[in-house]
Design a protein around this motif. Structure first.
Motif, PDB file in Angstrom:
ATOM      1  N   LEU A 269      35.473  36.103  17.949  1.00 17.52           N
ATOM      2  CA  LEU A 269      34.326  36.997  17.802  1.00 17.52           C
ATOM      3  C   LEU A 269      33.155  36.234  17.196  1.00 17.52           C
ATOM      4  O   LEU A 269      33.332  35.157  16.623  1.00 17.52           O
ATOM      5  N   PRO A 270      31.935  36.782  17.281  1.00 18.06           N
ATOM      6  CA  PRO A 270      30.797  36.154  16.604  1.00 18.06           C
ATOM      7  C   PRO A 270      31.044  36.084  15.105  1.00 18.06           C
ATOM      8  O   PRO A 270      31.892  36.821  14.570  1.00 18.06           O
ATOM      9  N   PRO A 271      30.310  35.230  14.401  1.00 19.15           N
ATOM     10  CA  PRO A 271      30.515  35.100  12.954  1.00 19.15           C
ATOM     11  C   PRO A 271      30.454  36.436  12.222  1.00 19.15           C
ATOM     12  O   PRO A 271      29.611  37.281  12.526  1.00 19.15           O
ATOM     13  N   ILE A 272      31.360  36.628  11.286  1.00 17.29           N
ATOM     14  CA  ILE A 272      31.437  37.856  10.498  1.00 17.29           C
ATOM     15  C   ILE A 272      30.196  37.968   9.611  1.00 17.29           C
ATOM     16  O   ILE A 272      29.738  36.987   9.030  1.00 17.29           O
ATOM     17  N   THR A 273      29.662  39.183   9.510  1.00 18.38           N
ATOM     18  CA  THR A 273      28.533  39.438   8.609  1.00 18.38           C
ATOM     19  C   THR A 273      29.023  40.306   7.461  1.00 18.38           C
ATOM     20  O   THR A 273      29.627  41.356   7.673  1.00 18.38           O
ATOM     21  N   ALA A 274      28.779  39.854   6.238  1.00 20.83           N
ATOM     22  CA  ALA A 274      29.184  40.618   5.057  1.00 20.83           C
ATOM     23  C   ALA A 274      28.281  40.216   3.901  1.00 20.83           C
ATOM     24  O   ALA A 274      27.990  39.027   3.718  1.00 20.83           O
ATOM     25  N   ASP A 275      27.839  41.190   3.143  1.00 18.80           N
ATOM     26  CA  ASP A 275      26.964  40.922   2.003  1.00 18.80           C
ATOM     27  C   ASP A 275      27.675  40.036   0.982  1.00 18.80           C
ATOM     28  O   ASP A 275      28.843  40.244   0.660  1.00 18.80           O
ATOM     29  N   ALA A 294      33.056  33.709  -9.010  1.00 14.67           N
ATOM     30  CA  ALA A 294      33.084  34.647 -10.126  1.00 14.67           C
ATOM     31  C   ALA A 294      33.246  36.093  -9.660  1.00 14.67           C
ATOM     32  O   ALA A 294      33.536  36.983 -10.464  1.00 14.67           O
ATOM     33  N   ARG A 295      33.092  36.352  -8.361  1.00 13.33           N
ATOM     34  CA  ARG A 295      33.212  37.710  -7.827  1.00 13.33           C
ATOM     35  C   ARG A 295      34.630  37.978  -7.339  1.00 13.33           C
ATOM     36  O   ARG A 295      35.347  37.076  -6.910  1.00 13.33           O
ATOM     37  N   SER A 296      35.016  39.241  -7.373  1.00 11.66           N
ATOM     38  CA  SER A 296      36.310  39.644  -6.839  1.00 11.66           C
ATOM     39  C   SER A 296      36.280  39.568  -5.313  1.00 11.66           C
ATOM     40  O   SER A 296      35.264  39.877  -4.675  1.00 11.66           O
ATOM     41  N   ALA A 297      37.429  39.176  -4.741  1.00  8.87           N
ATOM     42  CA  ALA A 297      37.524  39.105  -3.282  1.00  8.87           C
ATOM     43  C   ALA A 297      37.820  40.476  -2.675  1.00  8.87           C
ATOM     44  O   ALA A 297      37.670  40.664  -1.456  1.00  8.87           O
ATOM     45  N   ALA A 298      38.237  41.443  -3.501  1.00  6.92           N
ATOM     46  CA  ALA A 298      38.720  42.734  -2.981  1.00  6.92           C
ATOM     47  C   ALA A 298      37.694  43.470  -2.111  1.00  6.92           C
ATOM     48  O   ALA A 298      38.033  43.920  -1.001  1.00  6.92           O
ATOM     49  N   PRO A 299      36.415  43.636  -2.550  1.00  5.64           N
ATOM     50  CA  PRO A 299      35.463  44.365  -1.686  1.00  5.64           C
ATOM     51  C   PRO A 299      35.227  43.675  -0.350  1.00  5.64           C
ATOM     52  O   PRO A 299      35.122  44.341   0.688  1.00  5.64           O
ATOM     53  N   LEU A 300      35.161  42.349  -0.364  1.00  2.00           N
ATOM     54  CA  LEU A 300      34.951  41.601   0.873  1.00  2.00           C
ATOM     55  C   LEU A 300      36.138  41.763   1.815  1.00  2.00           C
ATOM     56  O   LEU A 300      35.970  42.000   3.021  1.00  2.00           O
ATOM     57  N   VAL A 301      37.343  41.670   1.269  1.00  2.00           N
ATOM     58  CA  VAL A 301      38.551  41.837   2.076  1.00  2.00           C
ATOM     59  C   VAL A 301      38.607  43.243   2.659  1.00  2.00           C
ATOM     60  O   VAL A 301      38.928  43.439   3.848  1.00  2.00           O
ATOM     61  N   ALA A 302      38.299  44.250   1.854  1.00  2.00           N
ATOM     62  CA  ALA A 302      38.346  45.647   2.313  1.00  2.00           C
ATOM     63  C   ALA A 302      37.368  45.888   3.456  1.00  2.00           C
ATOM     64  O   ALA A 302      37.696  46.574   4.437  1.00  2.00           O
ATOM     65  N   ARG A 303      36.179  45.334   3.339  1.00  2.00           N
ATOM     66  CA  ARG A 303      35.180  45.538   4.391  1.00  2.00           C
ATOM     67  C   ARG A 303      35.604  44.882   5.695  1.00  2.00           C
ATOM     68  O   ARG A 303      35.499  45.488   6.778  1.00  2.00           O
ATOM     69  N   ALA A 305      38.626  44.125   6.676  1.00  2.00           N
ATOM     70  CA  ALA A 305      39.791  44.835   7.215  1.00  2.00           C
ATOM     71  C   ALA A 305      39.382  46.131   7.901  1.00  2.00           C
ATOM     72  O   ALA A 305      40.013  46.550   8.891  1.00  2.00           O
ATOM     73  N   ALA A 306      38.320  46.760   7.401  1.00  2.00           N
ATOM     74  CA  ALA A 306      37.884  48.039   7.975  1.00  2.00           C
ATOM     75  C   ALA A 306      37.055  47.856   9.237  1.00  2.00           C
ATOM     76  O   ALA A 306      37.062  48.726  10.118  1.00  2.00           O
ATOM     77  N   GLU A 307      36.353  46.732   9.354  1.00  2.00           N
ATOM     78  CA  GLU A 307      35.382  46.585  10.439  1.00  2.00           C
ATOM     79  C   GLU A 307      35.786  45.584  11.518  1.00  2.00           C
ATOM     80  O   GLU A 307      35.150  45.531  12.572  1.00  2.00           O
ATOM     81  N   TYR A 308      36.839  44.792  11.264  1.00  2.00           N
ATOM     82  CA  TYR A 308      37.210  43.745  12.221  1.00  2.00           C
ATOM     83  C   TYR A 308      38.703  43.822  12.549  1.00  2.00           C
ATOM     84  O   TYR A 308      39.504  44.279  11.730  1.00  2.00           O
ATOM     85  N   PRO A 309      39.087  43.357  13.761  1.00  2.00           N
ATOM     86  CA  PRO A 309      40.518  43.349  14.143  1.00  2.00           C
ATOM     87  C   PRO A 309      41.261  42.214  13.424  1.00  2.00           C
ATOM     88  O   PRO A 309      41.395  41.113  13.938  1.00  2.00           O
ATOM     89  N   LEU A 310      41.728  42.502  12.245  1.00  2.00           N
ATOM     90  CA  LEU A 310      42.283  41.486  11.349  1.00  2.00           C
ATOM     91  C   LEU A 310      43.760  41.229  11.624  1.00  2.00           C
ATOM     92  O   LEU A 310      44.551  42.151  11.755  1.00  2.00           O
ATOM     93  N   MET A 311      44.142  39.947  11.681  1.00  2.00           N
ATOM     94  CA  MET A 311      45.537  39.557  11.816  1.00  2.00           C
ATOM     95  C   MET A 311      46.102  39.059  10.478  1.00  2.00           C
ATOM     96  O   MET A 311      47.200  39.424  10.073  1.00  2.00           O
ATOM     97  N   ASP A 312      45.327  38.231   9.794  1.00  2.00           N
ATOM     98  CA  ASP A 312      45.790  37.653   8.535  1.00  2.00           C
ATOM     99  C   ASP A 312      44.593  37.095   7.778  1.00  2.00           C
ATOM    100  O   ASP A 312      43.522  36.865   8.365  1.00  2.00           O
ATOM    101  N   LEU A 313      44.775  36.902   6.457  1.00  2.00           N
ATOM    102  CA  LEU A 313      43.725  36.256   5.669  1.00  2.00           C
ATOM    103  C   LEU A 313      44.322  35.644   4.417  1.00  2.00           C
ATOM    104  O   LEU A 313      45.417  36.005   3.981  1.00  2.00           O
ATOM    105  N   SER A 314      43.607  34.710   3.850  1.00  2.00           N
ATOM    106  CA  SER A 314      44.027  34.080   2.605  1.00  2.00           C
ATOM    107  C   SER A 314      42.786  33.645   1.834  1.00  2.00           C
ATOM    108  O   SER A 314      41.725  33.413   2.426  1.00  2.00           O
ATOM    109  N   VAL A 315      42.945  33.540   0.499  1.00  2.00           N
ATOM    110  CA  VAL A 315      41.843  33.120  -0.358  1.00  2.00           C
ATOM    111  C   VAL A 315      42.162  31.740  -0.923  1.00  2.00           C
ATOM    112  O   VAL A 315      43.248  31.518  -1.456  1.00  2.00           O
ATOM    113  N   ARG A 316      41.236  30.823  -0.781  1.00  2.00           N
ATOM    114  CA  ARG A 316      41.410  29.469  -1.301  1.00  2.00           C
ATOM    115  C   ARG A 316      40.483  29.267  -2.503  1.00  2.00           C
ATOM    116  O   ARG A 316      39.281  29.542  -2.408  1.00  2.00           O
ATOM    117  N   GLU A 317      41.070  28.786  -3.585  1.00  2.00           N
ATOM    118  CA  GLU A 317      40.300  28.555  -4.807  1.00  2.00           C
ATOM    119  C   GLU A 317      39.535  27.236  -4.704  1.00  2.00           C
ATOM    120  O   GLU A 317      39.975  26.298  -4.049  1.00  2.00           O
TER     121      GLU A 317
END
Length: 335
Positions: A269-275, A294-303, A305-317
């Motif tokens: 898909l085209p690049p994901i757009t998220a604030d 310094a920000r939580s990943a939770a709001p970004l992950v939730a958005r 997951a709600a707007e894109y056909p998600l298969m998997d994701l991970s957070v890298r520090e």
């Protein structure tokens, strides 16, 4: 296990200054070639005027790149090395002058070296620790049973140490360091090379140890996830100097570091757009998004997951070297 309030009464250290360093230095003399037959002596300043205090019962992350001075600091705290200058006390004791007395009050785990006996079964190593520290039998049995249960060592007690995997040996080393009820535990890269399951077991155990027994913990690691899950306070050392002392979120803000969210979609898909996030890389259905650490990943992950056909994701520090490089860049520009 004994309550911390009744153990080691009269140790000479208050609650707010259990570990004290004032202007501590460590200088090594190194000889280097200066021609075919001549050598010159140079001084290497591994620790350069570090000062900090750690209260009893605090769990602190002590981080920095390779060669920053982390291990040298711990070796001075345990009495293995003598400071070249400054003042150092642990529980009111000068480690280099009274190493034997201090040994009964501290536990040490070096991730790259084992304190266990290589050819003996794990159980026999623990019996030797029992005798070395002269631990009362009932106390030894209670502590061993607790460590075996929480670190999942039951099936390993009759296995020679040389046959253990790195993760199994690391859990065995942590148990050995705690059998004599130390008041402070120094951990030098305790999760290095461990798989995800072993890391989770070690982190859970350390969290419970600190909460239930009030054990003071100083943790050095290259894994920022260790720090994030275990420590409220983090100190950064580089070139022997303390660069930062405060909460992890503050470190990310100072270093302007970013975490990376790796997203696997069902299709390209085209690049994901998220604030608050930006796409830094796209390969087919996989996309990499950077966002402030310094920000939580939770709001970004939730958005997503709600707007894109998600298969998997991970957070890298972000790696520690990157954070420190950004801190240097900020200082050099006068920010």
């Amino acid at each position: 296990m004994p309550d911390r309030g009744e153990a080691h009464a009269g140790g000479g250290a208050g609650e707010s200054d259990f570990i004290e360093l004032d202007g501590v230095e460590k200088v090594f003399d190194v000889r280097r070639k200066a021609g075919r037959l001549r050598r010159e002596r140079h001084q290497v300043r591994a620790v350069d005027g570090i000062s900090f205090r750690i209260p009893r019962g605090e769990m602190v992350g002590y981080i920095g790149p390779n060669g920053a001075g982390k291990s040298t600091t711990i070796k001075m705290l345990t009495g293995i090395l003598t400071p070249s200058g400054g003042r150092l006390r642990v529980a009111g004791i000068d480690p280099s002058r009274d190493r034997t007395r201090l040994a009964r009050r501290i536990g040490v785990v070096f991730g790259q070296r084992t304190t266990l006996w290589w050819d003996l079964p794990l159980r026999d190593s623990y019996r030797l620790v029992h005798r070395m520290y002269r631990i009362p039998e009932a106390r030894f049995r209670e502590n061993l049973e607790r460590c075996v249960e929480l670190l999942d060592l039951g099936a390993l007690l009759e296995v020679p140490v040389r046959q253990l995997s790195l993760g199994q040996r690391m859990r065995g080393d942590i148990a050995a360091a705690l059998l004599h009820d130390p008041e402070v535990l120094y951990l030098d890269e305790p999760t290095i090379g461990l798989d995800v399951i072993s890391k989770a077991k070690v982190r859970d155990f350390l969290r419970d140890l600190n909460a239930e027994r009030g054990t003071t913990v100083l943790l050095t690691t290259h894994d920022l996830t260790d720090i994030e899950q275990l420590c409220k306070r983090v100190m950064v050392i580089d070139h022997g100097r303390l660069m930062y002392d405060g909460p992890l979120a503050g470190l990310h803000e100072v270093g302007e570091s970013e975490r990376t969210l790796v997203v696997d979609l069902e299709r390209e898909l085209p690049p994901i757009t998220a604030d608050g996030a930006r796409v830094v890389r796209v390969e087919g259905p996989r996309q990499w998004l950077a966002f402030p650490a310094a920000r939580s990943a939770a709001p970004l992950v939730a958005r997503i997951a709600a707007e894109y056909p998600l298969m998997d994701l991970s957070v890298r520090e972000p790696d520690i070297e990157t954070v420190i490089a950004r801190m240097y860049a900020e200082r050099s520009t006068g920010g």
